[in-house]
Design a protein around this motif. Structure first.
Motif, PDB file in Angstrom:
ATOM      1  N   UNK B  55       0.833  -1.205   0.000  1.00 44.85           N
ATOM      2  CA  UNK B  55       0.000   0.000   0.000  1.00 44.85           C
ATOM      3  C   UNK B  55       0.868   1.256   0.000  1.00 44.85           C
ATOM      4  N   UNK B  56       1.752   1.344   0.987  1.00 43.70           N
ATOM      5  CA  UNK B  56       2.773   2.394   1.002  1.00 43.70           C
ATOM      6  C   UNK B  56       4.058   1.693   1.409  1.00 43.70           C
ATOM      7  N   UNK B  57       5.229   2.305   1.221  1.00 41.08           N
ATOM      8  CA  UNK B  57       6.458   1.612   1.626  1.00 41.08           C
ATOM      9  C   UNK B  57       6.389   1.205   3.102  1.00 41.08           C
ATOM     10  N   UNK B  58       6.656  -0.074   3.368  1.00 39.01           N
ATOM     11  CA  UNK B  58       6.612  -0.557   4.746  1.00 39.01           C
ATOM     12  C   UNK B  58       5.248  -1.081   5.145  1.00 39.01           C
ATOM     13  N   UNK B  59       4.280  -1.002   4.246  1.00 42.04           N
ATOM     14  CA  UNK B  59       2.938  -1.454   4.620  1.00 42.04           C
ATOM     15  C   UNK B  59       2.298  -2.229   3.481  1.00 42.04           C
ATOM     16  N   UNK B  60       1.965  -3.510   3.763  1.00 46.71           N
ATOM     17  CA  UNK B  60       1.261  -4.303   2.767  1.00 46.71           C
ATOM     18  C   UNK B  60      -0.136  -4.575   3.291  1.00 46.71           C
ATOM     19  N   UNK B  61      -1.015  -5.050   2.415  1.00 45.21           N
ATOM     20  CA  UNK B  61      -2.399  -5.290   2.824  1.00 45.21           C
ATOM     21  C   UNK B  61      -2.462  -6.286   3.986  1.00 45.21           C
TER      22      UNK B  61
END
Lengths: 527, 96
Positions: B55-61
């Motif tokens: 989703x954003x760098x460092x964050x996946x669904x």
């Protein structure tokens, strides 16, 4: 090394405190009610902590942190699976259990059925669960203590077995409860501090930690992989086993009886769910912290199948003293979990098998206590012996097997006994036995035993007609157990069980009408 | 159906009504938990790419959904306990 001396120092401090608790509890343990249920006087808040203590084994801190360190996100599959069973306990099981039963969940299954066969079958299922879980804990303890303190394997198993014997033998449920509370507080405190120290390196922002991890190892660490659970249906089956196995673990269910009433039991599950949830979220931070700050390769090289992730991280972010503290907490954790397991095994042997099957419900208080103490010594010696005999075995599958058996053998009969009027004795017995046996057979025919343990090449067995490719049997064994139970209930009739359903419904809502549950059990048996 | 417990003149139907009410609440909440959990495990088993969306760098669904499953377990427990403490316990007091 200084850190090892510190660990041993912390550990002895824990032992001294818990043995003092045991001494205090021993003077209050005079009846079976006290021995098995702490006289029902534990508060919901204390029981919530004790439940968290019973359930968070070393696998939760060391094992899951290790899986996260080596596989990233996939470790969370276990964290989540070990939590989602708790709401099920709360919604479906805990209040009926508390209001109908006395010490074990077989009390509830057998309540309106024929006592002897149901309790015997229940004992088979319970003892199988406890045995496998106990072996897994003992073997993990032995190998970890060897790794952490340098103590020889055999000695660490003997030390753990002997201390747990002292807790249970002298202090019963009261001492075991307080040992769990102390241990859970140490575990939560240590975990929070460790996660906090990790986050101070990342401006207190977990996203920066995850970003650092994906920069170092690629985005795959933030994505689901296939190393932890390989097959699609295996993942679903693992999920079933974790969810419904948790909801039928005998040592967890037994804690419903340590509090005053059903309302208190309900609250203790709520608190436990919160504590375990928070802990698992922290373990996720700890695992990623070890991945970034310690390095995944360094953790793998330290041995123990990744289990050293959390202690090594403690050493990195907090120095020798913190390393010592985390090692001591890991040891304390195993000690407390085996004590809880032993007590539920003792309750099954004494209350279900001896009092209700052999003595037909009429054993004196003194006799029951004596049998409970003999059973404690027997189980402890057995656990030490098995712990030594199984040295070096893969323990994950034994823990998995314990959850599978709980899920297939205990859960269906428990739920049907509470909710279904037509449920009969043959159905309960068959459901428990089929659940236990099918779990054992399926695991035996799976790659876990055939390839990992017996060392056969996968190619040699995978085309055999009997080969089961699933490592987690729950998806077959649980529906099988339910199907057997429903089918046999439909083809058999049990007039007494049917008539007693209304009485049980009333009791599930209102609690025991008279303080003595035995008197009722007697009249029902005679009728 | 007309079982009467000594000291309580309330006939059984009200007991079974309350029992039924509790069972319905318990089953609905259990179903919610099962749908949430096996929805998540279903994605894990059958649609890994979707779950792995960054989703954003460092964050996946999956890093959003995983903790959400944990939080929703607690939230469902809280819903049940609040319902039980207010509605169900009051119902029991009326029966006694």
């Amino acid at each position: 090394m200084g850190s090892s001396t510190l660990s041993i120092g912390f550990f002895f401090a824990f032992m001294a405190l818990t043995l003092a608790i045991t001494y205090w509890a021993a003077r209050r343990t005079r009846t079976t009610e006290h021995f098995f249920a702490a006289g029902g006087q534990v508060t919901p808040w204390q029981n919530g902590w004790a439940l968290a203590g019973d359930f968070l084994s070393a696998a939760a801190l060391l094992g899951i942190a290790g899986i996260v360190t080596s596989n990233g996100f996939d470790g969370m599959i276990y964290s989540i699976g070990w939590l989602v069973g708790w709401p099920i306990i709360l919604f479906l099981i805990v209040e009926p259990l508390r209001n109908v039963g006395r010490f074990t969940f077989a009390d509830v299954v057998a309540y309106r059925l024929r006592q002897r066969p149901v309790r015997l079958a229940g004992a088979v299922g319970t003892l199988a669960v406890i045995l496998f879980y106990l072996i897994a804990q003992m073997v993990a303890t032995g190998s970890l203590i060897k790794l952490l303190f340098g103590l020889p394997y055999t000695w660490s198993v003997v030390v753990v077995g002997s201390v747990m014997l002292v807790y249970v033998l002298f202090g019963g449920m009261l001492a075991t409860t307080w040992v769990q509370v102390v241990k859970a507080a140490l575990l939560m405190g240590g975990g929070i501090l460790l996660a906090f120290l990790v986050l101070t390196h990342f401006d207190m922002n977990p996203l920066k930690l995850f970003a650092a991890a994906s920069e170092k190892y690629g985005t795959k660490v933030l994505q689901p992989g296939s190393k932890v659970v390989s097959g699609q249906w295996d993942a679903i089956s693992l999920g079933l086993g974790l969810m419904f196995g948790t909801a039928a673990m005998p040592h967890v269910l037994m804690r419903a009886y340590t509090v005053k009433d059903a309302k208190a039991a309900r609250l203790s599950i709520l608190y436990a769910t919160g504590l375990i949830g928070v802990f698992h979220l922290m373990v996720f931070i700890i695992g990623f912290g070890a991945m970034v700050l310690v390095d995944a390769d360094a953790v793998a090289k330290a041995g123990g199948g990744g289990n050293m992730a959390a202690p090594l991280l403690a050493l990195t972010v907090g120095g020798n003293a913190f390393f010592g503290f985390i090692c001591a907490v890991a040891f304390a954790t195993m000690l407390a979990v085996v004590a809880g397991l032993t007590l539920s095994g003792v309750a099954t042997l004494c209350h279900d098998v001896w009092t209700n099957v052999i003595r037909n419900g009429s054993a004196s208080e003194a006799e029951q206590l004596k049998v409970a103490r003999v059973a404690t010594v027997m189980i402890s010696i057995f656990a030490i012996f098995l712990g030594i005999a199984f040295e070096g075995q893969n323990v994950a599958f034994m823990a998995g097997l314990a959850f599978s058996i709980a899920c297939a053998a205990n859960f269906p009969s428990l739920v049907l006994a509470i909710t279904w009027r037509r449920f009969t004795t043959p159905a309960a017995v068959a459901s428990i036995l089929v659940g236990t046996l099918s779990s054992l057979v399926l695991i035996y025919l799976s790659p876990t035993i055939q390839v990992d343990i017996l060392g056969k090449p996968l190619a040699a067995v995978e085309h055999q007609w009997w080969f089961v490719s699933l490592r987690n049997p729950a998806i077959i064994s649980m529906p099988l157990s339910f199907a057997v139970a429903i089918l046999l209930s439909l083809v058999t009739t049990e007039k007494n069980a049917n008539l007693a359903f209304d009485e049980m419904q009333r009791r599930i809502l209102l609690g025991p009408v008279q303080p003595s549950t035995d008197a009722q059990g007697q009249t029902r048996n005679a009728a | 159906m007309n079982v009467v417990i000594p000291g309580n003149t309330d006939p059984a139907p009200s007991v079974s009504a309350l029992a039924k009410k509790r069972l319905i609440v318990a089953l609905v909440l259990s179903a919610a938990m099962i749908v949430i959990y096996f929805g998540f495990m279903g994605l894990f088993a059958f649609d890994k790419p979707l779950l792995g969306t960054i989703l954003v760098p460092g964050l996946s669904l999956c890093i959003v959904l995983g903790p959400l499953v944990i939080i929703s377990s607690f939230a469902l427990c809280l819903v049940y306990v609040l319902w039980a403490n207010r509605v169900f316990d009051a119902g029991i007091r009326n029966l006694r």
